[in-house]
Write an enzyme that holds these catalytic residues in place. Structure first.
Site, PDB file in Angstrom:
ATOM      1  CB  CYS A 122      -0.930   0.010   1.210  1.00  0.00           C
ATOM      2  SG  CYS A 122      -2.127  -1.337   1.243  1.00  0.00           S
ATOM      3  CB  ALA A 123       3.899   2.174   1.902  1.00  0.00           C
TER       4      ALA A 123
END
Length: 169
Positions: A60-61
């Site tokens: 996600c990052a």
């Protein structure tokens, strides 16, 4: 009912499945400063709506950083990254990672985005979080691109997303 996978196991997605050609539901989220942010519906710009399980995960990052970089030069698009993360954690992530070209928002209050777009994971260890998905909404409010990523631990098809934005002009 739409599905995705988490580490190979099928996960049912809860909510109203939004399809290409549908009008994008307008929903209100909370940004990193606790302000209301409305997404979906008609807009002056194309909307890129990216849903992720949590900014605190590597995938996600990485995805958020990638979209932040890719849309930096696109003044025709408003980009929103949505998760169930608390606004305080999202703000810390954005300041640490230099996320300044996109709006990071949370659906933690009532899960209205996740259920309105059909991306709420319903029956696994990530139950209650958003599935990894991408929607491109044209200025009229119509969904012109949708990707529910097959495996939650994988990144979306960035090339297809960026092409959909160009076509939505």
């Amino acid at each position: 009912m739409a599905t995705t996978k988490f580490k190979g196991e099928i996960v049912d997605l809860i909510g109203d499945e939004v399809k290409v050609g549908d009008m994008a539901p307008a929903v209100t989220l909370v940004d990193t400063k606790l302000n209301d942010v409305e997404i979906g519906g008609k807009s002056d710009k194309i909307q890129l709506i990216v849903s992720v399980p949590s900014l605190e995960t590597k995938v996600c990052a990485a995805e958020t950083r990638k979209f932040n970089q890719e849309v930096a030069s696109l003044d025709i698009v408003d980009t929103f990254v949505i998760s169930m993360d608390l606004p305080f954690a999202s703000e810390r992530f954005c300041s640490t990672e230099g996320i300044d070209n996109i709006t990071v928002a949370s659906d933690y209050v009532d899960k209205d985005f996740a259920t309105s777009y059909g991306v709420l994971m319903g029956d696994n260890k990530l139950k209650g979080l958003c599935a990894r998905a991408v929607f491109v909404i044209d200025r009229s409010g119509k969904v012109v691109y949708k990707e529910i990523v097959d495996e939650v631990t994988a990144e979306p098809n960035y090339t297809e997303v960026l092409e959909a934005i160009k076509l939505a002009r």
